[in-house]
Motif scaffolding. Structure first.
Motif, PDB file in Angstrom:
ATOM      1  N   ARG A   1      58.690 -67.436 -55.402  1.00 60.44           N
ATOM      2  CA  ARG A   1      58.329 -68.223 -56.591  1.00 60.44           C
ATOM      3  C   ARG A   1      58.321 -69.714 -56.282  1.00 60.44           C
ATOM      4  O   ARG A   1      57.377 -70.432 -56.624  1.00 60.44           O
ATOM      5  N   HIS A   2      59.388 -70.183 -55.637  1.00 58.09           N
ATOM      6  CA  HIS A   2      59.481 -71.606 -55.330  1.00 58.09           C
ATOM      7  C   HIS A   2      58.365 -72.059 -54.389  1.00 58.09           C
ATOM      8  O   HIS A   2      57.696 -73.069 -54.638  1.00 58.09           O
ATOM      9  N   VAL A   3      58.162 -71.289 -53.323  1.00 60.26           N
ATOM     10  CA  VAL A   3      57.135 -71.652 -52.337  1.00 60.26           C
ATOM     11  C   VAL A   3      55.753 -71.630 -52.985  1.00 60.26           C
ATOM     12  O   VAL A   3      54.925 -72.536 -52.789  1.00 60.26           O
ATOM     13  N   SER A   4      55.456 -70.595 -53.771  1.00 61.32           N
ATOM     14  CA  SER A   4      54.145 -70.480 -54.427  1.00 61.32           C
ATOM     15  C   SER A   4      53.902 -71.645 -55.370  1.00 61.32           C
ATOM     16  O   SER A   4      52.799 -72.197 -55.436  1.00 61.32           O
ATOM     17  N   LEU A   5      54.934 -72.029 -56.113  1.00 67.42           N
ATOM     18  CA  LEU A   5      54.788 -73.125 -57.060  1.00 67.42           C
ATOM     19  C   LEU A   5      54.511 -74.448 -56.340  1.00 67.42           C
ATOM     20  O   LEU A   5      53.612 -75.207 -56.734  1.00 67.42           O
ATOM     21  N   TYR A   6      55.239 -74.702 -55.259  1.00 67.45           N
ATOM     22  CA  TYR A   6      55.036 -75.931 -54.506  1.00 67.45           C
ATOM     23  C   TYR A   6      53.660 -75.963 -53.847  1.00 67.45           C
ATOM     24  O   TYR A   6      52.966 -76.985 -53.861  1.00 67.45           O
ATOM     25  N   VAL A   7      53.261 -74.840 -53.244  1.00 71.67           N
ATOM     26  CA  VAL A   7      51.940 -74.763 -52.594  1.00 71.67           C
ATOM     27  C   VAL A   7      50.836 -74.956 -53.628  1.00 71.67           C
ATOM     28  O   VAL A   7      49.859 -75.666 -53.399  1.00 71.67           O
TER      29      VAL A   7
ATOM     30  N   ILE B   1      46.749 -81.053 -56.387  1.00 71.98           N
ATOM     31  CA  ILE B   1      46.708 -82.502 -56.148  1.00 71.98           C
ATOM     32  C   ILE B   1      45.584 -82.847 -55.168  1.00 71.98           C
ATOM     33  O   ILE B   1      44.827 -83.797 -55.363  1.00 71.98           O
ATOM     34  N   ILE B   2      45.455 -82.022 -54.111  1.00 69.69           N
ATOM     35  CA  ILE B   2      44.381 -82.257 -53.134  1.00 69.69           C
ATOM     36  C   ILE B   2      43.014 -82.052 -53.784  1.00 69.69           C
ATOM     37  O   ILE B   2      42.075 -82.814 -53.555  1.00 69.69           O
ATOM     38  N   ALA B   3      42.905 -81.015 -54.620  1.00 69.90           N
ATOM     39  CA  ALA B   3      41.626 -80.748 -55.300  1.00 69.90           C
ATOM     40  C   ALA B   3      41.239 -81.902 -56.218  1.00 69.90           C
ATOM     41  O   ALA B   3      40.060 -82.244 -56.346  1.00 69.90           O
TER      42      ALA B   3
ATOM     43  N   PHE C   1      42.601 -71.696 -55.736  1.00 68.38           N
ATOM     44  CA  PHE C   1      43.785 -71.198 -55.040  1.00 68.38           C
ATOM     45  C   PHE C   1      45.056 -71.851 -55.575  1.00 68.38           C
ATOM     46  O   PHE C   1      46.116 -71.211 -55.650  1.00 68.38           O
ATOM     47  N   GLY C   2      44.948 -73.144 -55.937  1.00 68.81           N
ATOM     48  CA  GLY C   2      46.107 -73.826 -56.490  1.00 68.81           C
ATOM     49  C   GLY C   2      46.581 -73.188 -57.779  1.00 68.81           C
ATOM     50  O   GLY C   2      47.786 -72.960 -57.971  1.00 68.81           O
TER      51      GLY C   2
ATOM     52  N   ILE D   1      50.363 -69.670 -60.818  1.00 76.36           N
ATOM     53  CA  ILE D   1      50.601 -68.479 -61.650  1.00 76.36           C
ATOM     54  C   ILE D   1      51.602 -67.553 -60.974  1.00 76.36           C
ATOM     55  O   ILE D   1      52.514 -67.002 -61.612  1.00 76.36           O
ATOM     56  N   ILE D   2      51.433 -67.391 -59.650  1.00 80.50           N
ATOM     57  CA  ILE D   2      52.390 -66.557 -58.906  1.00 80.50           C
ATOM     58  C   ILE D   2      53.785 -67.160 -58.991  1.00 80.50           C
ATOM     59  O   ILE D   2      54.791 -66.454 -59.195  1.00 80.50           O
TER      60      ILE D   2
END
Length: 313
Positions: free
Chosen positions: A29-35, A41-43, A294-295, A300-301
């Motif tokens: 959850r943490h990794v998915s949220l940060y990614v 932000i990049i988009a 993808f972001g 959502i994940i």
């Protein structure tokens, strides 16, 4: 963290509260949220990756603008000066063109092709902005030099450009004072090339003196003739009107607060339009939508991914 919890909860109560807890799920959850947030932000920065090829079709006329840079164009009977007013009106014209190929000739007693005919209006504006009377080797005016240079420019295009069917137009912008040779030979050459000559006059009938400024912009005096008297220059409308008539075109006039450019543009729209060679150019392709997609997926994940397994009854 575990040690602090043990100070508040007993071991059995702590195990009961943490029953079914899935540490790996919490990390996912943490990794998915940060990614996901990083990708969003990049988009938002609008990245462009790779290239895409676009085909652009251009339709219009071939237009050469011949701008008089003789000393008399510095006269200020048309504010701020004849030359500056001419450059301003040409810029207005360029902004309204759509698909026409345009080139720039600067002339006095000699003529130079400042910009070949192009669809790159930004480059044309750059050449126009740097046009000044002091860049020319002579200060008198010779229409035949401008027309000869125009004839060469119209004849220099490749075979595809020559067969485009576009009308050929020479627009001479001047105060009409011609000190050169007879221009009938050059005029006949342009007529053989089916070039229509339009003229745009600047100045007033009463005329004006020609101010001389130093490098700092301070007025030093006024231009004088060989007899030592201050030169008074005025608009030679009949010369320009006759030239336009002989060249199968029309004469227009620019004065303070009015413009003949708009009338000329209206006439330009009536001339035969040709289709120039389609241009292909590469451009960076927008890719932000993939990153945004993808972001959102990772966000959502990160929000919904379970980190507790089903508890046993």
């Amino acid at each position: 963290m575990i040690d602090k919890r043990k100070t508040y909860f007993g071991e059995k109560l702590l195990q009961k509260l943490r029953k079914g807890f899935w540490p790996l799920g919490k990390q996912i959850r943490h990794v998915s949220l940060y990614v996901g947030l990083a990708l969003l932000i990049i988009a938002a920065a609008g990245p462009k990756i790779g290239t895409e090829v676009r085909e652009v079709k251009r339709q219009g006329v071939d237009l050469l603008v011949a701008l008089d840079l003789s000393a008399s164009m510095n006269a200020e009977d048309v504010k701020p000066s004849r030359l500056e007013k001419a450059k301003y009106e040409i810029t207005r014209m360029i902004e309204k063109l759509q698909g026409d190929r345009v080139g720039l000739i600067v002339f006095t007693g000699e003529a130079y092709l400042q910009s070949p005919m192009t669809l790159d209006y930004s480059a044309l504006r750059l050449f126009l902005n740097i046009a000044e009377t002091n860049q020319m080797p002579t200060s008198s005016t010779d229409f035949s030099a401008a027309m000869e240079t125009a004839a060469e420019a119209f004849d220099s295009g490749d075979e595809e450009e020559q067969s485009s069917g576009a009308a050929k137009v020479l627009m001479i912008i001047s105060d009409g004072e011609n000190h050169g040779e007879d221009y009938n030979t050059a005029l006949e050459q342009l007529r053989e090339q089916n070039v229509s000559i339009y003229t745009l006059g600047l100045g007033t009938q009463s005329g004006s003196t020609i101010p001389l400024y130093d490098d700092s912009g301070s007025l030093m005096g006024y231009k004088r003739g060989e007899d030592g008297k201050v030169v008074n220059t005025h608009l030679e409308a009949e010369v320009l009107r006759s030239l336009a008539s002989d060249g199968n075109g029309e004469y227009y006039e620019i004065r303070s607060g009015s413009s003949g450019i708009d009338a000329f543009l209206g006439r330009l729209d009536e001339l035969q339009q040709g289709e120039f060679a389609s241009q292909e150019y590469a451009d960076f392709k927008n890719q932000f939508q993939w990153l945004a997609g993808f972001g959102l997926l990772f966000v959502i994940i990160g929000i919904t991914f379970p980190y507790y397994t089903s508890k046993e009854s």
